[in-house]
Write a protein that holds these residues in place. Structure first.
Motif, mmCIF file in Angstrom:
data_model
loop_
_atom_site.group_PDB
_atom_site.id
_atom_site.type_symbol
_atom_site.label_atom_id
_atom_site.label_comp_id
_atom_site.label_asym_id
_atom_site.label_seq_id
_atom_site.Cartn_x
_atom_site.Cartn_y
_atom_site.Cartn_z
ATOM 1 N N VAL A 286 -29.013 -27.787 48.840
ATOM 2 C CA VAL A 286 -29.206 -26.426 49.360
ATOM 3 C C VAL A 286 -30.215 -25.729 48.452
ATOM 4 O O VAL A 286 -30.002 -25.613 47.244
ATOM 5 N N THR A 287 -31.304 -25.268 49.050
ATOM 6 C CA THR A 287 -32.367 -24.597 48.305
ATOM 7 C C THR A 287 -32.503 -23.149 48.757
ATOM 8 O O THR A 287 -31.847 -22.716 49.714
ATOM 9 N N ASP A 288 -33.360 -22.421 48.073
ATOM 10 C CA ASP A 288 -33.642 -21.034 48.493
ATOM 11 C C ASP A 288 -34.154 -21.000 49.922
ATOM 12 O O ASP A 288 -33.853 -20.080 50.688
ATOM 13 N N GLY A 289 -34.931 -22.001 50.283
ATOM 14 C CA GLY A 289 -35.452 -22.055 51.650
ATOM 15 C C GLY A 289 -34.347 -22.209 52.678
ATOM 16 O O GLY A 289 -34.393 -21.587 53.747
ATOM 17 N N ASP A 290 -33.347 -23.034 52.359
ATOM 18 C CA ASP A 290 -32.207 -23.192 53.278
ATOM 19 C C ASP A 290 -31.449 -21.883 53.437
ATOM 20 O O ASP A 290 -30.993 -21.532 54.532
ATOM 21 N N LEU A 291 -31.293 -21.136 52.352
ATOM 22 C CA LEU A 291 -30.600 -19.845 52.419
ATOM 23 C C LEU A 291 -31.348 -18.872 53.312
ATOM 24 O O LEU A 291 -30.732 -18.147 54.116
ATOM 25 N N ARG A 292 -32.683 -18.868 53.168
ATOM 26 C CA ARG A 292 -33.465 -17.943 54.017
ATOM 27 C C ARG A 292 -33.358 -18.309 55.490
ATOM 28 O O ARG A 292 -33.325 -17.424 56.351
ATOM 29 N N ARG A 293 -33.286 -19.601 55.768
ATOM 30 C CA ARG A 293 -33.207 -20.019 57.172
ATOM 31 C C ARG A 293 -31.864 -19.671 57.809
ATOM 32 O O ARG A 293 -31.754 -19.590 59.035
ATOM 33 N N HIS A 294 -30.825 -19.476 57.005
ATOM 34 C CA HIS A 294 -29.488 -19.178 57.547
ATOM 35 C C HIS A 294 -29.039 -17.755 57.237
ATOM 36 O O HIS A 294 -27.856 -17.414 57.442
ATOM 37 N N ILE A 295 -29.940 -16.914 56.771
ATOM 38 C CA ILE A 295 -29.555 -15.582 56.333
ATOM 39 C C ILE A 295 -29.098 -14.691 57.482
ATOM 40 O O ILE A 295 -28.291 -13.770 57.298
ATOM 41 N N GLU A 296 -29.609 -14.967 58.690
ATOM 42 C CA GLU A 296 -29.277 -14.096 59.821
ATOM 43 C C GLU A 296 -27.843 -14.301 60.305
ATOM 44 O O GLU A 296 -27.234 -13.427 60.895
ATOM 45 N N GLY A 297 -27.278 -15.491 60.110
ATOM 46 C CA GLY A 297 -25.900 -15.746 60.525
ATOM 47 C C GLY A 297 -24.922 -15.303 59.453
ATOM 48 O O GLY A 297 -25.275 -14.648 58.475
ATOM 49 N N ASP A 298 -23.668 -15.655 59.650
ATOM 50 C CA ASP A 298 -22.635 -15.312 58.665
ATOM 51 C C ASP A 298 -22.644 -16.407 57.600
ATOM 52 O O ASP A 298 -21.795 -17.313 57.605
ATOM 53 N N ASP A 305 -22.163 -27.965 54.169
ATOM 54 C CA ASP A 305 -22.632 -29.023 55.060
ATOM 55 C C ASP A 305 -23.507 -28.476 56.185
ATOM 56 O O ASP A 305 -24.418 -29.170 56.671
ATOM 57 N N ALA A 306 -23.204 -27.252 56.606
ATOM 58 C CA ALA A 306 -23.951 -26.654 57.717
ATOM 59 C C ALA A 306 -25.291 -26.073 57.258
ATOM 60 O O ALA A 306 -26.188 -25.847 58.068
ATOM 61 N N VAL A 307 -25.433 -25.828 55.976
ATOM 62 C CA VAL A 307 -26.639 -25.180 55.455
ATOM 63 C C VAL A 307 -27.581 -26.172 54.769
ATOM 64 O O VAL A 307 -28.807 -26.003 54.788
ATOM 65 N N MET A 308 -27.030 -27.203 54.204
ATOM 66 C CA MET A 308 -27.820 -28.112 53.361
ATOM 67 C C MET A 308 -28.870 -28.902 54.135
ATOM 68 O O MET A 308 -28.758 -29.109 55.343
ATOM 69 N N THR A 309 -29.889 -29.348 53.377
ATOM 70 C CA THR A 309 -30.868 -30.309 53.895
ATOM 71 C C THR A 309 -30.332 -31.688 53.581
ATOM 72 O O THR A 309 -30.065 -32.018 52.416
#
Length: 359
Positions: A286-298, A305-309
């Motif tokens: 999980v990177t900063d980029g993954d966090l930005r891609r999921h920031i809009e959801g909860d 597992d749902a956020v990681m690359t």
């Protein structure tokens, strides 16, 4: 009375000057045309290249015998060191040969022949090998070193163009330089001869390296500083291991994962499998980029597992750090997890490379 000064002045005016006018003519030595300099440079280089070609053509079994003797240095039950010596320009070359051998796994150092006659013979022991350089082979300053070698049965390797000289006849092995012309136009200054000596010393050092199986890792041990040393640093020398690694188990809530991520300051966290045949293996990151891609959801309600690359890019511990940094720049990432057999053993960040002076 008043006219006398006037008459005197008249005589002075009419008197012919006795001063001599001197013209200064500046004479300058005209510099040779640039084309002449180039011609001289090429001539010297070609003459020395011809000397090296002649030297290469005549290398024979004596070279192998010299390598055999030198191979005994630092081997179990073998000899201790190589003592390299020479006078004048040969001495300067001898210093370089000693330095090259020392840095490539053969203990060696230089002893000045004149100083040897005044006490430094104590540096040369029965367990050593003596390598002496002299184009003529009849340099008087080497006499005491040669006598010392004979007295204590110290193997003597001579490098000379005169095998019948004092050095040549006293040597156990003679590395003969071919009779080629010095590049000096007067044939006096050591030029071609010293180039051949230097190259022959390199040939000995490289032959020893290959016989011993000298590797990059060995080279790094002898070159820890400077640019060379930095280029040979491996990832395992810089990586953070053990509890320093930002790792969480598969299924960890993102709320907990973010706390781990913030506490390690690598800008990422690794996800390892907790069950099954992949247990302990790195299955995601999980990177900063993954966090930005999921920031809009909860985000906080999700699992890692749902956020990681999945199947992240990793490197091995024995990769050169300079190569790891090159890959970081190419992929525009700041860190790599270091894995062995799929299991994380460390993490290396771009800042680790920069702090180590790797560019």
């Amino acid at each position: 009375m008043a006219s006398a000064p006037a008459a005197t002045r008249a005589k002075r005016v009419g008197r012919k000057s006795t001063k001599t006018e001197v013209k200064v003519v500046q004479v300058s030595n005209p510099k040779p045309a640039a084309s002449e300099d180039v011609a001289v440079g090429r001539r010297v280089l070609l003459m020395e290249a011809n000397g090296l070609a002649a030297l290469a053509a005549q290398i024979d079994g004596a070279f192998t015998k010299a390598v055999d003797i030198l191979m005994g240095v630092s081997q179990p039950g073998g000899r201790f060191r190589v003592i390299v010596s020479g006078m004048g320009k040969s001495g300067h070359v001898a210093r370089k040969i000693a330095a090259t051998m020392a840095s490539t796994g053969t203990p060696a150092f230089f002893v000045h022949p004149a100083e040897a006659s005044h006490g430094d013979l104590g540096m040369v022991t029965q367990g050593d090998v003596l390598l002496c350089l002299s184009n003529s082979g009849d340099v008087p300053e080497l006499a005491d070193l040669i006598a010392h070698a004979k007295r204590f049965a110290i193997p003597l390797i001579g490098m000379t163009s005169k095998p019948r000289s004092a050095l040549g006849q006293a040597s156990d092995v003679v590395l003969t330089l071919p009779p080629v012309e010095e590049a000096c136009p007067m044939g006096l200054a050591p030029t071609t001869s010293t180039t051949m000596m230097l190259a022959l010393g390199d040939a000995l050092a490289v032959a020893l390296m290959e016989r011993k199986g000298f590797t990059r890792e060995h080279y790094r041990v002898f070159h820890p500083g400077g640019r060379l040393g930095k280029q040979l640093i491996k990832v395992k020398d810089l990586m953070h291991a053990g509890a320093e690694m930002p790792l969480v188990a598969s299924g960890t809530p993102m709320r907990e994962a973010l706390i781990t991520m913030a506490g390690r300051s690598f800008g990422c966290i690794g996800v390892i499998a907790e069950k099954g045949r992949n247990r302990g293996r790195l299955v995601g990151i999980v990177t900063d980029g993954d966090l930005r891609r999921h920031i809009e959801g909860d985000l906080l309600a999700q699992k890692v597992d749902a956020v990681m690359t999945k199947s992240p890019i990793t490197i091995g511990p024995n990769i050169l750090a300079v190569e790891a940094l090159r890959e970081m720049n190419r992929r525009r990432i700041t860190a790599f997890f270091v894995v062995e057999a799929g299991r994380p053993v460390g993490i290396v960040h771009m800042h680790d490379c920069v702090r180590a002076g790797i560019t």
